[in-house]
Write an enzyme that holds these catalytic residues in place. Sequence first.
Site, PDB file in Angstrom:
ATOM      1  N   ASP A   1     -18.494   7.764 -34.520  1.00  0.00           N
ATOM      2  CA  ASP A   1     -18.097   6.559 -33.453  1.00  0.00           C
ATOM      3  C   ASP A   1     -17.655   5.165 -34.628  1.00  0.00           C
ATOM      4  OD1 ASP A   1     -17.528   5.247 -31.076  1.00  0.00           O
ATOM      5  OD2 ASP A   1     -19.828   4.787 -31.438  1.00  0.00           O
TER       6      ASP A   1
ATOM      7  N   ASP B   1     -18.439   1.746 -32.809  1.00  0.00           N
ATOM      8  CA  ASP B   1     -19.695   0.934 -32.147  1.00  0.00           C
ATOM      9  C   ASP B   1     -20.966   1.114 -31.522  1.00  0.00           C
ATOM     10  OD1 ASP B   1     -18.468  -2.061 -32.516  1.00  0.00           O
ATOM     11  OD2 ASP B   1     -16.738  -0.971 -31.570  1.00  0.00           O
TER      12      ASP B   1
ATOM     13  N   GLU C   1     -22.599  -4.349 -31.021  1.00  0.00           N
ATOM     14  CA  GLU C   1     -22.469  -4.642 -29.361  1.00  0.00           C
ATOM     15  C   GLU C   1     -23.023  -5.852 -29.724  1.00  0.00           C
ATOM     16  OE1 GLU C   1     -19.787  -4.054 -28.145  1.00  0.00           O
ATOM     17  OE2 GLU C   1     -19.506  -1.448 -28.044  1.00  0.00           O
TER      18      GLU C   1
ATOM     19  N   LYS D   1     -11.833 -13.121 -29.552  1.00  0.00           N
ATOM     20  CA  LYS D   1     -13.000 -12.615 -29.867  1.00  0.00           C
ATOM     21  C   LYS D   1     -12.858 -12.379 -31.255  1.00  0.00           C
ATOM     22  CE  LYS D   1     -14.683  -9.111 -29.735  1.00  0.00           C
ATOM     23  NZ  LYS D   1     -14.314  -7.436 -29.548  1.00  0.00           N
TER      24      LYS D   1
ATOM     25  N   THR E   1     -13.169   2.841 -29.949  1.00  0.00           N
ATOM     26  CA  THR E   1     -12.130   2.408 -29.209  1.00  0.00           C
ATOM     27  C   THR E   1     -11.988   0.535 -29.604  1.00  0.00           C
ATOM     28  OG1 THR E   1     -13.597   3.576 -27.339  1.00  0.00           O
ATOM     29  CG2 THR E   1     -12.054   1.421 -26.958  1.00  0.00           C
ATOM     30  N   THR E   2     -12.499   0.779 -30.661  1.00  0.00           N
ATOM     31  CA  THR E   2     -12.567  -1.204 -31.124  1.00  0.00           C
ATOM     32  C   THR E   2     -11.181  -0.831 -31.628  1.00  0.00           C
ATOM     33  OG1 THR E   2     -13.950  -2.818 -31.767  1.00  0.00           O
ATOM     34  CG2 THR E   2     -13.184  -1.001 -33.580  1.00  0.00           C
TER      35      THR E   2
END
Length: 251
Positions: free
Chosen positions: A9, A11, A18, A85, A123-124
């Site tokens: 993973d 993040d 985060e 962002k 997920t990013t």
Amino acid sequence: MSLKALIFDVDGTLADTERDGHRVAFNAAFAAVGLDWHWSEDLYGELLAVTGGKERIRYYLQHHHPQWLEQQGIEQTIIALHESKTAHYQMLVKDGAIPLRPGIQRLLQEARDRAITLAIATTTTHSNVAHLLQATLGAHSLEWFAVIGAGDVVPAKKPAPDIYHYVMQQLGLSPQHCLAIEDSAQGLQAAHAAGIATLITFNGYTREDTFDGALAVLDHLGEPDQPCQQLAGSCRCGTYVTLEALRNCLS
Ligand code: XBP
Ligand code: MG
């Protein structure tokens, strides 16, 4: 089963991105268009219940400014805010604001030396991964990873298993030969739903998450001069996680 691939993973796992990365970048994107939305450290902890940046903005509006969701063009607004962002996040990462967590570089290097395949399931956004890897591990570090599964490449984000299914399909490996390293309950659920044994390195935001069934739950991967602490799990990791320990866990 023999270990053939480590799937990381990003993040919270490769780096603590985060609180001082994504959160700061969301706030900068809001401020840049004159919005007075501010995600404090505590509020951001609640918003992490939802994975994915666009999904997180939508969730925030549902709970804090529901009238915004009635507006025409709100989906385009969310996409534009998220693009801004992403640009802010990448500037932060490029400036070296976010280091790798203890033991990450060492374990990646050990896996490369032993011809264990490396992959990413996150997920990013893909370009965020690229920026983080290049800033921390050098210009060519993307090539270390056989597959980088990221963001919108699958329709359903973690805790759905889709990104892990995608990565394993690309690798041509079955779950028995893979081991995932995650930091959150959503990540653990995603990997477990794909049938992959998982080691957890929690962080400030995920310390209280439920990690039932994890191989091991650690504060970080550890280094020879920076021992890790194991809170749960039957896999014995010692004071720092080595490839040999992970192999033993899987067999
Ligand atoms: C963590 C996430 C991501 C990031 C934001 O992903 O939940 O949503 O906070 O990334 P993982 P984007 O732990 O799977 O790496 O804004 O690019 O979606
Ligand atoms: Mg994570």
